[in-house]
Design an enzyme around this catalytic site. Structure first.
Site, short mmCIF file in Angstrom:
data_model
loop_
_atom_site.label_atom_id
_atom_site.label_comp_id
_atom_site.label_asym_id
_atom_site.label_seq_id
_atom_site.Cartn_x
_atom_site.Cartn_y
_atom_site.Cartn_z
CB CYS A 113 11.05 -1.65 -5.35
SG CYS A 113 9.55 -2.07 -6.22
CG HIS A 253 9.90 0.91 -2.23
ND1 HIS A 253 9.59 1.67 -3.33
CD2 HIS A 253 9.29 -0.29 -2.41
CE1 HIS A 253 8.83 0.96 -4.15
NE2 HIS A 253 8.63 -0.23 -3.61
CG ASN A 283 5.44 0.25 -5.49
OD1 ASN A 283 6.47 0.77 -5.91
ND2 ASN A 283 5.38 -1.02 -5.11
N1 ACO Z 1 -10.01 -4.64 -3.89
C1 ACO Z 1 -10.77 -5.45 -3.15
N2 ACO Z 1 -10.37 -6.66 -2.72
C2 ACO Z 1 -9.13 -7.05 -3.06
C3 ACO Z 1 -8.27 -6.25 -3.83
C4 ACO Z 1 -8.76 -5.01 -4.26
N3 ACO Z 1 -8.03 -4.16 -5.00
N4 ACO Z 1 -7.12 -6.92 -4.01
C5 ACO Z 1 -7.22 -8.08 -3.36
N5 ACO Z 1 -8.44 -8.18 -2.79
C6 ACO Z 1 -8.99 -9.25 -1.98
C7 ACO Z 1 -8.31 -10.58 -2.27
O1 ACO Z 1 -8.93 -11.21 -3.39
C8 ACO Z 1 -8.54 -11.33 -0.98
O2 ACO Z 1 -9.87 -11.83 -1.00
P1 ACO Z 1 -10.16 -13.29 -0.36
O3 ACO Z 1 -9.78 -13.17 1.08
O4 ACO Z 1 -11.63 -13.42 -0.60
O5 ACO Z 1 -9.30 -14.24 -1.13
C9 ACO Z 1 -8.47 -10.24 0.08
O6 ACO Z 1 -8.69 -9.00 -0.61
C10 ACO Z 1 -7.14 -10.17 0.80
O7 ACO Z 1 -6.11 -10.20 -0.18
P2 ACO Z 1 -4.58 -10.16 0.21
O8 ACO Z 1 -3.73 -10.22 -1.02
O9 ACO Z 1 -4.31 -11.16 1.28
O10 ACO Z 1 -4.52 -8.70 0.84
P3 ACO Z 1 -3.35 -8.03 1.65
O11 ACO Z 1 -3.88 -7.50 2.90
O12 ACO Z 1 -2.12 -8.88 1.69
O13 ACO Z 1 -3.00 -6.75 0.74
C11 ACO Z 1 -1.33 -6.05 -0.86
C12 ACO Z 1 -2.53 -6.94 -0.59
C13 ACO Z 1 -1.76 -4.62 -0.72
C14 ACO Z 1 -0.79 -6.32 -2.25
C15 ACO Z 1 -0.21 -6.36 0.20
O14 ACO Z 1 -0.01 -7.75 0.28
C16 ACO Z 1 1.10 -5.71 -0.13
O15 ACO Z 1 1.25 -4.52 -0.02
N6 ACO Z 1 2.14 -6.50 -0.45
C17 ACO Z 1 3.48 -6.00 -0.68
C18 ACO Z 1 3.64 -5.22 -1.95
C19 ACO Z 1 5.08 -4.74 -2.03
O16 ACO Z 1 5.73 -4.46 -1.04
N7 ACO Z 1 5.66 -4.66 -3.16
C20 ACO Z 1 7.06 -4.22 -3.15
C21 ACO Z 1 7.74 -4.34 -4.29
S1 ACO Z 1 6.80 -4.03 -5.77
C22 ACO Z 1 7.96 -4.15 -7.04
O17 ACO Z 1 9.06 -4.60 -6.85
C23 ACO Z 1 7.55 -3.74 -8.42
#
Ligand code: ACO
Length: 327
Positions: A113, A253, A283
């Site tokens: 990214c 980003h 993204n």
């Molecule tokens: N719908 C419903 N529930 C979901 C979904 C979904 N799409 N995805 C995950 N959940 C659930 C999980 O299973 C988890 O359930 P549990 O508590 O029962 O285990 C709960 O939601 C919380 O999951 P987390 O992964 O902890 O959710 P979080 O608040 O961290 O959000 C996310 C996830 C959006 C991916 C976030 O962590 C994020 O944005 N991370 C950074 C991504 C990023 O910056 N990427 C950059 C580079 S990408 C690249 O280089 C290609």
């Protein structure tokens, strides 16, 4: 060394829109979860006939138009991508053919990214040293081809698109003022496409296990993204000898609205001056910053003399920030 500026911008988004409601039919998720956790409402998906180089070529033509240059004027094409058309030849060579930039030498650059920030700095150095006069820097992705459509934690995040800029010698003003980049290979395992390379070549088993798709430890990535992007902004501002008050727009980003807000909060920078388009495009990895820049420029909100701050973070880990003075 010559001063180097961005002379034109362009972007291309595929026609097909995939909304959060469409995703509700594919995986166990809801529009509300996606919106509140990421800020994304919809993203674009390339058609079966479109590969990354097709998106990049459209963005490149648009950037050349806006710079008032023709493809024959281009001496270098750098494409930042993690979804090349194929392992080789480079996507940049395919773009060269598509736009007829026969005088250019061409290469891809892979910094996930952060790819556009790295590619822009690479091109800047070639132009600054006088090695070439005009370069095309493109960030382009078809992440839909690298997405595990069974994994709700990642498939809701990504979109396809391409953004491009033309860089050349600065005519007025400072152009690209400073860039700060970093990497931490110790954390490579937190964000990756495990299979398809020399470590894990494609087999029936790797395809069945969907190991050719993006795997991510979301929470860990989130934490590092906020810290590294904030630090990169401070470092680039220091190198440029500027304060945050000197910046007209931050163009980050577009991974997650919560990451972007956390960075603005840590920098004590007003969110009204942070450009956000992830609600419409998701993204797009290396394409995020140049597509956002092109939208902002075309909206007429960037004036000559404005200082802009680009910042990105991605797999590797890699990160970087660039300060420019707009011509
Ligand atoms: N719908 C419903 N529930 C979901 C979904 C979904 N799409 N995805 C995950 N959940 C659930 C999980 O299973 C988890 O359930 P549990 O508590 O029962 O285990 C709960 O939601 C919380 O999951 P987390 O992964 O902890 O959710 P979080 O608040 O961290 O959000 C996310 C996830 C959006 C991916 C976030 O962590 C994020 O944005 N991370 C950074 C991504 C990023 O910056 N990427 C950059 C580079 S990408 C690249 O280089 C290609």
């Amino acid at each position: 060394m010559r001063r180097v500026a961005i002379a034109g911008t362009g972007s291309y988004l595929p026609k097909k829109v995939l909304s959060n409601h469409d995703l509700e039919k594919l995986v166990d998720t809801t529009n509300e979860w996606i919106l509140t956790r990421t800020g994304i409402s919809e993203r674009r998906i390339a058609s079966d006939k479109e590969a990354t180089s097709d998106l990049c070529a459209e963005a490149a033509k648009c950037a050349l138009d806006s710079a008032g240059l023709s493809s024959a004027d281009i001496g270098l094409i750098v494409v930042a991508t993690i979804t090349p058309d194929m392992p080789f030849p480079s996507t940049a060579c395919l773009v060269q053919q598509a736009i007829g930039a026969e005088a250019a030498f061409c290469m891809d650059l892979e910094a996930a990214c952060s790819g556009f920030i790295y590619a822009l700095e690479t091109a800047r150095l070639y132009v600054a040293s006088g090695h070439v006069n005009n370069a095309l820097v493109i960030g382009g992705e078809t992440l839909s081809r690298a997405t595990d459509w069974h994994d709700r934690s990642t498939c809701v995040l990504f979109g396809d698109g391409a953004g491009a800029v033309v860089v050349r010698r600065a005519v007025r003003g400072m152009g690209i003022m400073a860039c700060s980049m970093g990497s931490d290979g110790r954390l490579w395992d937190l964000l990756k496409i495990p299979a398809g390379g020399s470590r894990m070549p494609a087999t029936h088993e790797t395809v069945e296990a969907r190991l050719h798709t993006i795997k991510m430890e979301g929470r860990e990535v989130f934490k590092h993204a906020v810290k590294c992007m904030t630090d990169a902004c401070v470092s680039a501002l220091n190198k440029a000898g500027l304060n945050k008050e000197d910046i007209a727009w931050i163009i980050p980003h577009q991974a997650n609205r919560r990451i972007i807000s956390a960075i603005a909060e840590r920098l004590e920078f007003p969110m009204e001056k942070v450009y956000v388009n992830l609600d419409r495009v998701g993204n797009m990895s290396g394409a995020s910053v140049p597509v956002a820049l092109d939208e902002l420029v075309r909206s007429g909100k960037v004036n000559s003399g404005d200082r802009l701050l680009f910042v990105a973070f991605g797999g590797g880990f890699t990160w970087g920030a660039t300060v420019i003075e707009w011509e």
